[in-house]
Design an enzyme around this catalytic site. Sequence first.
Site, PDB file in Angstrom:
ATOM      1  N   PRO A  14      69.757 -27.343 -57.139  1.00  0.00           N
ATOM      2  CA  PRO A  14      71.077 -26.974 -57.671  1.00  0.00           C
ATOM      3  C   PRO A  14      72.150 -27.735 -56.912  1.00  0.00           C
ATOM      4  CG  PRO A  14      70.208 -25.221 -56.278  1.00  0.00           C
ATOM      5  CD  PRO A  14      69.121 -26.241 -56.394  1.00  0.00           C
ATOM      6  N   VAL A  16      76.453 -28.216 -57.150  1.00  0.00           N
ATOM      7  CA  VAL A  16      77.744 -28.003 -57.791  1.00  0.00           C
ATOM      8  C   VAL A  16      78.277 -29.333 -58.311  1.00  0.00           C
ATOM      9  CG1 VAL A  16      80.157 -27.436 -57.288  1.00  0.00           C
ATOM     10  CG2 VAL A  16      78.348 -25.900 -56.550  1.00  0.00           C
ATOM     11  N   GLU A  39      75.302 -24.129 -59.139  1.00  0.00           N
ATOM     12  CA  GLU A  39      75.565 -22.705 -58.924  1.00  0.00           C
ATOM     13  C   GLU A  39      76.748 -22.254 -59.784  1.00  0.00           C
ATOM     14  OE1 GLU A  39      76.635 -19.784 -55.204  1.00  0.00           O
ATOM     15  OE2 GLU A  39      77.800 -21.584 -55.497  1.00  0.00           O
ATOM     16  N   GLN A  83      71.036 -21.105 -61.746  1.00  0.00           N
ATOM     17  CA  GLN A  83      71.348 -20.572 -60.405  1.00  0.00           C
ATOM     18  C   GLN A  83      72.698 -19.881 -60.415  1.00  0.00           C
ATOM     19  OE1 GLN A  83      72.835 -22.622 -56.833  1.00  0.00           O
ATOM     20  NE2 GLN A  83      70.945 -21.969 -55.814  1.00  0.00           N
ATOM     21  N   CYS A 112      74.392 -21.137 -49.534  1.00  0.00           N
ATOM     22  CA  CYS A 112      75.654 -21.902 -49.472  1.00  0.00           C
ATOM     23  C   CYS A 112      76.512 -21.418 -48.297  1.00  0.00           C
ATOM     24  CB  CYS A 112      76.410 -21.758 -50.785  1.00  0.00           C
ATOM     25  SG  CYS A 112      77.934 -22.714 -50.770  1.00  0.00           S
ATOM     26  N   HIS A 179      65.743 -24.256 -47.763  1.00  0.00           N
ATOM     27  CA  HIS A 179      66.450 -25.409 -47.201  1.00  0.00           C
ATOM     28  C   HIS A 179      66.273 -25.314 -45.685  1.00  0.00           C
ATOM     29  CE1 HIS A 179      70.570 -27.610 -46.587  1.00  0.00           C
ATOM     30  NE2 HIS A 179      69.554 -28.247 -46.044  1.00  0.00           N
ATOM     31  N   ASN A 210      62.968 -27.845 -49.156  1.00  0.00           N
ATOM     32  CA  ASN A 210      64.216 -28.546 -49.457  1.00  0.00           C
ATOM     33  C   ASN A 210      64.899 -28.976 -48.158  1.00  0.00           C
ATOM     34  OD1 ASN A 210      67.504 -27.602 -49.985  1.00  0.00           O
ATOM     35  ND2 ASN A 210      66.608 -29.280 -51.159  1.00  0.00           N
ATOM     36  N   GLY A 211      65.670 -30.044 -48.252  1.00  0.00           N
ATOM     37  CA  GLY A 211      66.426 -30.508 -47.096  1.00  0.00           C
ATOM     38  C   GLY A 211      65.951 -31.867 -46.595  1.00  0.00           C
ATOM     39  N   ARG A 239      70.363 -34.488 -52.578  1.00  0.00           N
ATOM     40  CA  ARG A 239      71.125 -35.745 -52.430  1.00  0.00           C
ATOM     41  C   ARG A 239      70.341 -36.982 -52.894  1.00  0.00           C
ATOM     42  NH1 ARG A 239      72.037 -35.281 -46.426  1.00  0.00           N
ATOM     43  NH2 ARG A 239      70.169 -34.026 -46.725  1.00  0.00           N
TER      44      ARG A 239
HETATM   45  C1  LIG Z   1      76.920 -32.188 -54.115  1.00  0.00           C
HETATM   46  C2  LIG Z   1      76.084 -31.028 -53.665  1.00  0.00           C
HETATM   47  C3  LIG Z   1      76.239 -29.813 -54.289  1.00  0.00           C
HETATM   48  C4  LIG Z   1      75.439 -28.726 -53.910  1.00  0.00           C
HETATM   49  N1  LIG Z   1      75.542 -27.545 -54.591  1.00  0.00           N
HETATM   50  C5  LIG Z   1      74.636 -26.558 -54.371  1.00  0.00           C
HETATM   51  C6  LIG Z   1      74.566 -25.428 -55.219  1.00  0.00           C
HETATM   52  O1  LIG Z   1      75.289 -25.316 -56.218  1.00  0.00           O
HETATM   53  N2  LIG Z   1      73.648 -24.464 -54.931  1.00  0.00           N
HETATM   54  C7  LIG Z   1      72.793 -24.568 -53.853  1.00  0.00           C
HETATM   55  O2  LIG Z   1      71.976 -23.672 -53.647  1.00  0.00           O
HETATM   56  N3  LIG Z   1      72.834 -25.643 -53.053  1.00  0.00           N
HETATM   57  C8  LIG Z   1      73.710 -26.646 -53.297  1.00  0.00           C
HETATM   58  N4  LIG Z   1      73.693 -27.771 -52.532  1.00  0.00           N
HETATM   59  C9  LIG Z   1      72.682 -27.886 -51.465  1.00  0.00           C
HETATM   60  C10 LIG Z   1      71.433 -28.593 -52.001  1.00  0.00           C
HETATM   61  O3  LIG Z   1      70.851 -27.907 -53.071  1.00  0.00           O
HETATM   62  C11 LIG Z   1      70.396 -28.775 -50.909  1.00  0.00           C
HETATM   63  O4  LIG Z   1      70.022 -27.527 -50.402  1.00  0.00           O
HETATM   64  C12 LIG Z   1      70.879 -29.638 -49.750  1.00  0.00           C
HETATM   65  O5  LIG Z   1      71.619 -30.748 -50.177  1.00  0.00           O
HETATM   66  C13 LIG Z   1      69.685 -30.128 -48.933  1.00  0.00           C
HETATM   67  O6  LIG Z   1      68.780 -30.837 -49.759  1.00  0.00           O
HETATM   68  P1  LIG Z   1      68.684 -32.443 -49.736  1.00  0.00           P
HETATM   69  O7  LIG Z   1      68.319 -32.834 -48.335  1.00  0.00           O
HETATM   70  O8  LIG Z   1      67.636 -32.798 -50.719  1.00  0.00           O
HETATM   71  O9  LIG Z   1      70.038 -32.976 -50.085  1.00  0.00           O
HETATM   72  C14 LIG Z   1      74.495 -28.865 -52.863  1.00  0.00           C
HETATM   73  C15 LIG Z   1      74.374 -30.110 -52.224  1.00  0.00           C
HETATM   74  C16 LIG Z   1      75.136 -31.169 -52.623  1.00  0.00           C
HETATM   75  C17 LIG Z   1      74.954 -32.499 -51.944  1.00  0.00           C
END
Ligand SMILES: Cc1cc2nc3c(=O)[nH]c(=O)nc-3n(C[C@H](O)[C@H](O)[C@H](O)COP(=O)(O)O)c2cc1C
Length: 495
Positions: A14, A16, A39, A83, A112, A179, A210-211, A239
């Site tokens: 997810p 935003v 979200e 979500q 979040c 995460h 995740n992360g 990302r």
């Molecule tokens: C632009 C952006 C928007 C995000 N929006 C949400 C969201 O709406 N809900 C959520 O649970 N996490 C959100 N996250 C967190 C990601 O889902 C994820 O947990 C976090 O970036 C770590 O994962 P990654 O290493 O693959 O980036 C967002 C992250 C980014 C970069």
Amino acid sequence: MASLCFAQKAVLAPMVRVGSLPMRLLALDYGADIVYCEELIDIKMAQCERVVNDVLETVDFVAPDERVMFRTCSKEEGRVVFQMGTADPERALAVAKLVESDVAAVDVNMGCPKEYSTKGGMGSALLSDPEKIEAILSTLVNGISKPVTCKIRILSTLEDTVNLVKRIEKTGVAAIAVHGRMKEERPRHPVHCDYIQAVAESVSIPVIANGGSSDMVKTFEDIERFREATGASSVMLARAAMWNPSIFRQQGALSVEEVMEEYIRYAVRYDNNPFNTKYCLCQMLRDRVESPFGKRLHAAQTSEEICEVFGMTDFYNKTRAELEARKAALQTNGDQPQLPRLEEGVLTMPVRFERRDYPPQITPKMYLLEWSRKEKLDQPVYETEQRTQDRAFQSTVILDNKKYRSTLWEKSKKFAEQAAAIVCLRSLGLPEGRIGEEHSGLVNKRKRDDKKCAALDANESAARKRHISEVPQEEEEEMICRTKVVNGVCGQTTR
Ligand SMILES: Cc1cc2nc3c(=O)[nH]c(=O)nc-3n(C[C@H](O)[C@H](O)[C@H](O)COP(=O)(O)O)c2cc1C
């Protein structure tokens, strides 16, 4: 359809603004198995109306200000997870029920760390309130038929994290996304694979790691490496997928240029908000956002201008023409005079009030009121019923001793009354104020049939210009309305 399984999956996280329909479809095309939407906050979603968009072939959840909060289509059926941000079990359930039939699963964001989430008790604020977590998740699990999941961040100790996840598992959730960072940690901090691993070992439901973007996951092969390093069942990417969603492609990632073009195709086809489109494209451009090309993109204000920057004007024109033609065809079909059926003394038709079909401040109720005044009839009286099983509304309008009703039930009383007004106007062959009505030939055809209508038609465009100023909104609201609850505690009100 079988319930969505979360084991052994590559998942779009997810995000935003990023996780709107074009990005989700693109990720699925490239190989993602499951896609999460951005979200959406329960309070905002609870006010939305579910609208079937026949032109785009989508289902839209539209806010009272006409903004589309969530749009989905059959291409992602069975694979899209909704979500939400919530801190309230009952509100969460109301929203889950609203979207239930259009999504594959419902997820609660518990990770979040942003203030706008935490100050309302949502997001990572929930992590320090396990009772609230249990209340929200078990209410959802017991209240809807689709799988429920949640996405958390890790707590400051391994033991606390494992204990929390065990409590979460007991609520009956279908999977948990972890995460691997604490709520105080930023993306630059390394992801704690050992925490995710401990969680994966302590529960029997699928754990989605995740992360890993940036430091661990840069290619398709890295997805599996990250899964192995965490011992999780599935992997969720944010990302890495935002920068280039073709990371989900087994044959290797495509160039960002190619991906951006494909993204724009979906954005135009599904009428994505141009500012959202631009935002996502800028994320893909990354450090090139300051280049001359990036600046041209930044200056674009409409989907047409975005297409121009990418040399896709022909595609834009062709797609828009197809959509316009579709809309015109649907309107023509919809304008075929529909005959009312007489059911127990009530004239009925299966019609729905679609707000988007009418100009702002114009409604069928206003048209009916104005007509009744011109004809020196008593003003229309609306009687509304509410069913207990889904709390939907159905109105009957009484005019000139005749009753008119739509056979379809609506989510709100206001819409039910508008639908009843439409049935009445159509039964009488009167215009109803719909956009494009005067071009459809319908009004003129009806005019010939009904002399009484002529005076109204003559006034119609003038009335539209002044938004039927003689019937202000407040006055319309004052029209006599009665509501009763069917099968419930019966109460008749007059306002
Ligand atoms: C632009 C952006 C928007 C995000 N929006 C949400 C969201 O709406 N809900 C959520 O649970 N996490 C959100 N996250 C967190 C990601 O889902 C994820 O947990 C976090 O970036 C770590 O994962 P990654 O290493 O693959 O980036 C967002 C992250 C980014 C970069």
